[in-house]
Design an enzyme around this catalytic site. Structure first.
Site, short mmCIF file in Angstrom:
data_model
loop_
_atom_site.label_atom_id
_atom_site.label_comp_id
_atom_site.label_asym_id
_atom_site.label_seq_id
_atom_site.Cartn_x
_atom_site.Cartn_y
_atom_site.Cartn_z
N HIS A 115 0.82 -1.21 0.00
CA HIS A 115 0.00 0.00 0.00
C HIS A 115 0.86 1.27 0.00
O HIS A 115 0.41 2.34 -0.41
CB HIS A 115 -0.88 -0.03 1.25
CG HIS A 115 -1.92 1.05 1.32
ND1 HIS A 115 -3.07 1.03 0.56
CD2 HIS A 115 -1.99 2.21 2.06
CE1 HIS A 115 -3.81 2.11 0.83
NE2 HIS A 115 -3.17 2.83 1.74
N ASN A 155 -2.75 8.76 -12.28
CA ASN A 155 -3.01 9.98 -11.51
C ASN A 155 -2.43 9.74 -10.13
O ASN A 155 -2.86 8.82 -9.44
CB ASN A 155 -4.51 10.26 -11.38
CG ASN A 155 -5.14 10.64 -12.70
OD1 ASN A 155 -4.51 11.32 -13.51
ND2 ASN A 155 -6.37 10.21 -12.92
N SER A 163 -8.25 8.86 -6.09
CA SER A 163 -9.15 8.65 -4.96
C SER A 163 -8.62 7.58 -3.99
O SER A 163 -9.27 7.26 -3.01
CB SER A 163 -10.55 8.28 -5.46
OG SER A 163 -10.47 7.27 -6.43
N HIS A 166 -3.21 3.88 -2.64
CA HIS A 166 -2.53 2.64 -3.03
C HIS A 166 -1.96 2.84 -4.44
O HIS A 166 -2.71 3.15 -5.37
CB HIS A 166 -3.50 1.46 -3.01
CG HIS A 166 -2.81 0.14 -3.12
ND1 HIS A 166 -2.81 -0.80 -2.10
CD2 HIS A 166 -2.05 -0.40 -4.11
CE1 HIS A 166 -2.09 -1.85 -2.48
NE2 HIS A 166 -1.62 -1.63 -3.69
N GLN A 170 -3.95 3.44 -14.52
CA GLN A 170 -5.14 3.04 -15.24
C GLN A 170 -4.81 2.85 -16.72
O GLN A 170 -3.80 3.35 -17.22
CB GLN A 170 -6.22 4.12 -15.14
CG GLN A 170 -6.60 4.51 -13.72
CD GLN A 170 -7.86 5.36 -13.68
OE1 GLN A 170 -8.85 5.05 -14.33
NE2 GLN A 170 -7.82 6.43 -12.91
O1 LIG Z 1 -10.93 6.82 -12.24
P1 LIG Z 1 -10.58 7.57 -11.00
O2 LIG Z 1 -9.15 7.44 -10.57
O3 LIG Z 1 -11.54 7.35 -9.88
O4 LIG Z 1 -10.79 9.12 -11.43
C1 LIG Z 1 -9.77 10.03 -11.73
O5 LIG Z 1 -9.20 9.80 -13.01
C2 LIG Z 1 -10.06 9.93 -14.13
C3 LIG Z 1 -9.24 9.80 -15.40
O6 LIG Z 1 -8.26 10.81 -15.54
C4 LIG Z 1 -10.83 11.28 -14.11
O7 LIG Z 1 -11.82 11.24 -15.10
C5 LIG Z 1 -11.46 11.56 -12.76
O8 LIG Z 1 -12.00 12.88 -12.76
C6 LIG Z 1 -10.41 11.41 -11.66
O9 LIG Z 1 -10.99 11.65 -10.39
#
Ligand SMILES: O=P(O)(O)O[C@H]1O[C@H](CO)[C@@H](O)[C@H](O)[C@H]1O
Ligand SMILES: O=P(O)(O)O[C@H]1O[C@H](CO)[C@@H](O)[C@H](O)[C@H]1O
Lengths: 350, 350
Positions: A115, A155, A163, A166, A170
């Site tokens: 984590h 991100n 959010s 960890h 994506q």
């Molecule tokens: O998919 P997650 O991590 O919950 O969401 C995050 O990345 C996505 C892709 O850049 C965005 O669209 C969301 O606004 C952001 O909060």
């Protein structure tokens, strides 16, 4: 009247990948800041968090349970922005309203069972396992011939909308080529057709000769602040060899990519002695859409911090309505990053 | 397999002003949010703040003192991103590095002497004074023939990078046409040349007929959620008459613009019962650069809030690297805004 100087006078620089200009205001760092200050969380994370929906063995928000994974682990996002079964369709009204269906998949990639281990804290060998998983995912997603582009990204940090702390990235795969990729494809293609060479290969050669914006390099990759950087400490990792996508990396290149990812992200963390937030991602050739000899694999890092761990650059009114704008020169940012140690600050102090 | 439905399936929509597509994921609002939550400041502001560098009579950070102004007041930004005396110059290396000098001015516009009165809380007559000042500033800035574009905008709220809550906007005037304006000019021109009509006039006519995305209107302006909106509650104000810039508004139009600005921003504040953050700004014809019969004045509002006063939409990894993406449909957002009262919540409760 003085002579025009890049280090002194407001000017625009051209992004040769997108064809768009960025406004650079070198003198503007003198501006006092009375605006928003971000909360900096200095608490160390636990190795395992029972409430984390990405830790091994835990239940996810969609109801599924993670396996007790020990290597990098991928699954389909329970709340993805794309769906694999979207029916095809187009709606057009009077050339004024245009909509078309998009089919696709959103995957989540846990970098490590731990984590608390972000990329700069993982061993090079462990980052290499992430690269292997990215390659496998890419191969599998590209096997669906409806898929035209595969966006691998991360991100990092809650100020970048992440959010869950960890360490994870994506992958969004879509049946259409997204806006940024349309631009980068067209500019690389124009250059390739005119010169028979890769735009980024020529660019990297020039940057290595000039040595003004290089952050670090190894045998196979260069990390640099692009001449047209928008974000204060924006960088790119570019492969020295002209390859269209990450499936083309040989053993030595896979290792070298892991090496430069670790070194660059350590420098980032060391800049403000914080777990440095950013959005980062690879750009590579479209899939299932013919030959793309113009395409040269690269990775962008867009980090928001400007002055400290708590003061970021806001891309707001002027930037959204008119043109991106930056306050420090890319050369200054590169010198700063280049000078930072390649040992993580948390380990230096032990 | 179901039929493709805009309210149900992920799709792309075309921004007819910029030629860029946005990804819409209608089903994605079900996603739970465990990420960043913004601090919401509910303390009312005082009418005058002795420490505010924008209040009448106070000293500014650059050292100058504000007059004891009683009407909207403009001055040159003490730490502007542009300078009036930048020498001309261009630097190009091998078609790979391109830079060129930009000359310009940054102005700050205090909307009111009152520290606590944002646009939705000002009287229509007082907003009209702001419009008159915008017109005067525009006329004066355009008198410098080096200036090619004048960007009038407002960053509202600290999450939009606004460093002072005293209601104010900015104007940046530049010797070059910024990126967004290049796109909007070219798409309006293409339509105008093909049809002899204004793109936005045709678009407004279609929207008024459909009544699916209208937020409010009066005799001279429409406020709507554009079909291609990116931000959750993004809107545009469009003049019903085809005019290139705000100098062309007659008395009735000036009054009507003040009216619709107040009504739209009241609805925004009422949405989450908070002083609603946004970046907003006008787009209008370039100046000192020939005839622009294609140009149709309009104003964009880009507000970040998505679910509540404390949860915003992050434009991060996928959005920066690939394509803008939104989670609610523009039609849903328009219905929501349209249904909100036009009396400010703080006054309803008194
Ligand atoms: O998919 P997650 O991590 O919950 O969401 C995050 O990345 C996505 C892709 O850049 C965005 O669209 C969301 O606004 C952001 O909060
Ligand atoms: O000039 P301000 O209000 O201090 O600064 C704000 O607006 C500018 C124009 O959109 C941005 O460049 C800055 O990042 C933002 O903080």
């Amino acid at each position: 009247m003085n002579k025009f100087q890049l280090e002194e006078h407001p000017h625009q620089r051209l992004n040769i990948l997108t064809g768009e200009w960025v406004l650079v205001s070198p003198h503007r760092t003198k501006r006092p800041w009375q605006g928003k200050v971000e909360k900096v969380n200095k608490d160390p994370l636990p190795e395992y968090d029972a409430s984390c929906y990405l830790c091994p063995g835990n239940s996810r928000m969609g109801g599924d349970q993670n396996p007790a994974y020990t290597e990098p682990f991928a699954f389909t996002n329970d709340f993805g922005a794309l769906m694999a079964d979207t029916p095809a369709g187009v709606e057009v009204t009077d050339c004024l309203l245009h909509a078309r269906a998009v089919k696709g998949t959103c995957r989540v990639i846990c970098f490590s069972p731990r984590h608390d281990l972000t990329l700069p804290l993982l061993e090079v060998a462990d980052i290499r396992k992430v690269i292997t998983l990215w390659q496998e995912e890419f191969r599998q997603l590209a096997a669906d011939t409806d898929i035209k582009y595969i966006q691998i990204f991360e991100n990092k940090g809650d100020i970048m909308g992440c959010s869950n702390p960890h360490p994870h990235g994506q992958i969004w795969a879509t049946s259409d080529l997204p806006a940024e990729l349309i631009k980068e494809t067209s500019h690389q293609k124009k250059y390739y057709e005119a010169t028979g060479k890769s735009l980024l290969q020529s660019y990297v050669a020039l940057e290595l000769e000039k040595q003004e914006r290089i952050v670090c390099e190894n045998d196979h990759f260069v990390a640099l602040v692009p001449f047209w950087a928008v974000w204060p400490f924006e960088t790119m990792i570019i492969s020295k060899r002209h390859v269209p996508d990450l499936l083309h990396f040989n053993e030595a290149e896979q290792h070298a990519l892991a090496d430069i990812l670790k070194r660059l992200t350590i420098k980032y963390d060391n800049l403000f002695e914080t777990s440095f937030p950013y959005s980062a991602g690879m750009h590579q050739a479209p899939v299932n859409s013919g030959d793309h000899p113009e395409w040269h694999w690269h990775m962008h890092f867009y980090p928001p911090l400007l002055r400290s761990a708590s003061v970021k650059k806001f891309m707001v009114g002027y930037e959204l309505l008119a043109s991106p704008q930056r306050d420090i020169t890319p050369e200054w940012a590169a010198r700063k990053l280049q000078s930072l140690p390649e040992t993580h600050y948390s380990l230096q102090k032990v």
